[in-house]
Design a protein around this motif. Sequence first.
Motif, PDB file in Angstrom:
ATOM      1  N   THR A 130       0.862  -1.070   0.000  1.00  0.00           N
ATOM      2  CA  THR A 130       0.050   0.064   0.046  1.00  0.00           C
ATOM      3  C   THR A 130       0.773   1.040  -0.104  1.00  0.00           C
ATOM      4  O   THR A 130       0.458   2.128  -0.700  1.00  0.00           O
ATOM      5  CB  THR A 130      -0.943  -0.075   1.223  1.00  0.00           C
ATOM      6  OG1 THR A 130      -0.245  -0.240   2.439  1.00  0.00           O
ATOM      7  CG2 THR A 130      -1.872  -0.890   1.088  1.00  0.00           C
ATOM      8  N   GLY A 133       1.520   2.317  -3.333  1.00  0.00           N
ATOM      9  CA  GLY A 133       0.588   2.829  -4.307  1.00  0.00           C
ATOM     10  C   GLY A 133      -0.211   1.402  -4.674  1.00  0.00           C
ATOM     11  O   GLY A 133      -1.250   1.745  -5.598  1.00  0.00           O
ATOM     12  N   GLU A 135      -3.213  -0.751  -4.458  1.00  0.00           N
ATOM     13  CA  GLU A 135      -4.868  -0.803  -3.594  1.00  0.00           C
ATOM     14  C   GLU A 135      -5.291  -2.104  -3.576  1.00  0.00           C
ATOM     15  O   GLU A 135      -5.288  -3.089  -4.629  1.00  0.00           O
ATOM     16  CB  GLU A 135      -5.901   0.145  -4.683  1.00  0.00           C
ATOM     17  CG  GLU A 135      -5.317   1.594  -4.799  1.00  0.00           C
ATOM     18  CD  GLU A 135      -6.440   2.364  -5.417  1.00  0.00           C
ATOM     19  OE1 GLU A 135      -7.623   2.011  -4.945  1.00  0.00           O
ATOM     20  OE2 GLU A 135      -5.915   2.987  -6.190  1.00  0.00           O
ATOM     21  N   VAL A 137      -8.149  -4.319  -4.290  1.00  0.00           N
ATOM     22  CA  VAL A 137      -9.455  -4.092  -5.021  1.00  0.00           C
ATOM     23  C   VAL A 137     -10.393  -5.391  -4.646  1.00  0.00           C
ATOM     24  O   VAL A 137     -11.556  -5.239  -5.079  1.00  0.00           O
ATOM     25  CB  VAL A 137      -9.163  -4.250  -6.538  1.00  0.00           C
ATOM     26  CG1 VAL A 137      -8.216  -3.080  -6.678  1.00  0.00           C
ATOM     27  CG2 VAL A 137      -8.513  -5.250  -6.908  1.00  0.00           C
ATOM     28  N   HIS A 155      -6.260 -10.856  -0.223  1.00  0.00           N
ATOM     29  CA  HIS A 155      -6.341  -9.793  -1.044  1.00  0.00           C
ATOM     30  C   HIS A 155      -5.791  -9.931  -2.473  1.00  0.00           C
ATOM     31  O   HIS A 155      -5.011 -10.578  -2.788  1.00  0.00           O
ATOM     32  CB  HIS A 155      -5.659  -8.445  -0.338  1.00  0.00           C
ATOM     33  CG  HIS A 155      -5.882  -8.177   0.918  1.00  0.00           C
ATOM     34  ND1 HIS A 155      -7.061  -7.999   1.434  1.00  0.00           N
ATOM     35  CD2 HIS A 155      -5.102  -7.859   2.161  1.00  0.00           C
ATOM     36  CE1 HIS A 155      -7.301  -7.696   2.547  1.00  0.00           C
ATOM     37  NE2 HIS A 155      -5.715  -7.546   3.069  1.00  0.00           N
ATOM     38  N   MET A 157      -4.491  -7.343  -5.098  1.00  0.00           N
ATOM     39  CA  MET A 157      -4.096  -5.994  -4.898  1.00  0.00           C
ATOM     40  C   MET A 157      -3.730  -5.440  -6.411  1.00  0.00           C
ATOM     41  O   MET A 157      -3.238  -6.483  -7.239  1.00  0.00           O
ATOM     42  CB  MET A 157      -2.791  -5.621  -3.988  1.00  0.00           C
ATOM     43  CG  MET A 157      -3.238  -6.247  -2.669  1.00  0.00           C
ATOM     44  SD  MET A 157      -2.047  -6.182  -1.412  1.00  0.00           S
ATOM     45  CE  MET A 157      -2.218  -4.233  -1.177  1.00  0.00           C
ATOM     46  N   HIS A 158      -3.800  -4.029  -6.789  1.00  0.00           N
ATOM     47  CA  HIS A 158      -3.416  -3.625  -8.003  1.00  0.00           C
ATOM     48  C   HIS A 158      -2.847  -2.278  -8.013  1.00  0.00           C
ATOM     49  O   HIS A 158      -2.932  -1.505  -6.991  1.00  0.00           O
ATOM     50  CB  HIS A 158      -4.836  -3.482  -8.767  1.00  0.00           C
ATOM     51  CG  HIS A 158      -4.858  -2.997  -9.866  1.00  0.00           C
ATOM     52  ND1 HIS A 158      -4.994  -1.568 -10.167  1.00  0.00           N
ATOM     53  CD2 HIS A 158      -4.459  -3.297 -11.335  1.00  0.00           C
ATOM     54  CE1 HIS A 158      -4.765  -1.162 -11.603  1.00  0.00           C
ATOM     55  NE2 HIS A 158      -4.338  -1.968 -12.207  1.00  0.00           N
ATOM     56  N   ARG A 159      -2.057  -2.066  -9.012  1.00  0.00           N
ATOM     57  CA  ARG A 159      -1.474  -0.800  -9.179  1.00  0.00           C
ATOM     58  C   ARG A 159      -1.172  -0.430 -10.546  1.00  0.00           C
ATOM     59  O   ARG A 159      -0.460  -1.424 -11.386  1.00  0.00           O
ATOM     60  CB  ARG A 159      -0.084  -0.755  -8.429  1.00  0.00           C
ATOM     61  CG  ARG A 159       0.792   0.668  -8.532  1.00  0.00           C
ATOM     62  CD  ARG A 159       1.900   0.695  -8.190  1.00  0.00           C
ATOM     63  NE  ARG A 159       3.081   1.653  -8.884  1.00  0.00           N
ATOM     64  CZ  ARG A 159       4.039   2.198  -8.593  1.00  0.00           C
ATOM     65  NH1 ARG A 159       4.427   2.046  -7.591  1.00  0.00           N
ATOM     66  NH2 ARG A 159       4.413   2.835  -9.392  1.00  0.00           N
TER      67      ARG A 159
END
Length: 161
Positions: A130, A133, A135, A137, A155, A157-159
């Motif tokens: 995090t 950057g 998130e 999702v 989780h 997670m995406h960026r």
Amino acid sequence: MLIRDAVADDWSRIWPFWHRIVAAGETYAWDPDTSAEDARALWMAPGKRVFVAEDEVSGAVVGSAYVTPNYGGPAADVANAGFMVDPDRTGRGVGRALAEHVLRTAGADGYRAMVFNAVVETNPAVRLWTSLGFEIVGTIPAAFTHPAHGRVGLHVMHREL
């Protein structure tokens, strides 16, 4: 710390901490009994770009990461990555240095985004992702059996890169 592309001979220096991390059953959704041969096939598979972090004084491999397409075809510009840091070297910036290197390299290699498909929600690395950057999702509830916390979520997670 030196971060470089891994070579085949690096596996013997990655395997001890890879095995220790996966066998602990706390952060990866891989079989804790994975053999060295199967682990090598998972971590260093063709199509993956693999990196190692070396201690500049001792030359020890203290971490490793890979980047690979998460999907194929028209979605092949979305990367996936995996990271492992020798548990004896955590808290010294190895994970962050590897992550920053992988993110830069993935962008330079033409990926437009990165996704992590299964980050154990109790994994301390969630804070690192995090801060870089990523998130969350989505979370798949109770999808992982943690040895200390019982059923916990995974989780996604995406960026953007």
